[in-house]
Design a protein around this motif. Structure first.
Motif, PDB file in Angstrom:
ATOM      1  N   ASP A 219     -26.319  -6.663 -41.465  1.00  0.00           N
ATOM      2  CA  ASP A 219     -27.633  -6.394 -40.876  1.00  0.00           C
ATOM      3  C   ASP A 219     -27.493  -6.131 -39.375  1.00  0.00           C
TER       4      ASP A 219
ATOM      5  N   HIS B 246     -22.858  -8.124 -47.062  1.00  0.00           N
ATOM      6  CA  HIS B 246     -23.593  -8.606 -48.242  1.00  0.00           C
ATOM      7  C   HIS B 246     -24.210  -7.433 -48.994  1.00  0.00           C
TER       8      HIS B 246
ATOM      9  N   HIS C   8     -23.566  -3.988 -46.904  1.00  0.00           N
ATOM     10  CA  HIS C   8     -23.889  -3.689 -45.500  1.00  0.00           C
ATOM     11  C   HIS C   8     -23.914  -4.993 -44.719  1.00  0.00           C
TER      12      HIS C   8
HETATM   13 FE   LIG Z   1     -29.086  -7.162 -45.418  1.00  0.00          FE
END
Ligand SMILES: [Fe+2]
Ligand SMILES: O=C(O)CCC(=O)C(=O)O
Length: 133
Positions: free
Chosen positions: A8, A62, A6
């Motif tokens: 952020d 990540h 994903h």
């Molecule tokens: Fe994350």
């Protein structure tokens, strides 16, 4: 507990972790281990820095992987704009340098709702507003 790939949401995420690695960043299609640096915060650029900078600064894909030997502890502290803030590429980074805006304007709160309704896999949420101007 691991986390699937994903990026952020928000502006910056501060990550505090113990000495057991597990964070991986995707670079040129490969997963790269990010070894913890003692006594430090790891800072991750979020989707809204990518949007604000019109793609100049990337919110990196990540994931967190676990192992069956050591206990890994990590605490991620996200930082974002106000929930009602409308985030779009900054005009100084768009018109002045001849780059068309690559992301649509959206309230941070609406982005969070969109992300929660999207499979947490890859950058699908950011992809959904890319070129939606
Ligand atoms: Fe994350
Ligand atoms: O545990 C980690 O290293 C990553 C956590 C993370 O990516 C997140 O909470 O968004």
């Amino acid at each position: 507990m691991g986390l699937p790939p994903h990026s952020d949401h928000g502006l910056l995420t501060l990550l505090i972790q113990n000495q057991i690695g597990g964070l991986q960043v995707q670079h040129k299609g490969k997963w790269v281990n990010i070894d913890p640096i003692p006594n430090s915060f790891l800072t991750n650029i979020g989707d809204h820095i990518e949007i604000l900078s019109n793609g100049k600064y990337k919110s990196v894909l990540h994931r967190a992987v676990v192992n069956n030997r050591d206990v890994r502890i990590s605490i991620a502290v996200p930082h974002g704009p106000a929930l009602d803030a409308i985030v779009s590429p900054d005009s100084k980074l768009v018109e002045n340098v001849g780059n068309p805006p690559a992301y649509g304007a959206m309230k941070y709160k609406e982005y969070l709702e969109l992300q929660q309704g999207t499979m947490l896999n890859g950058k699908s949420c950011l992809e959904r507003i890319r070129n939606r101007v």
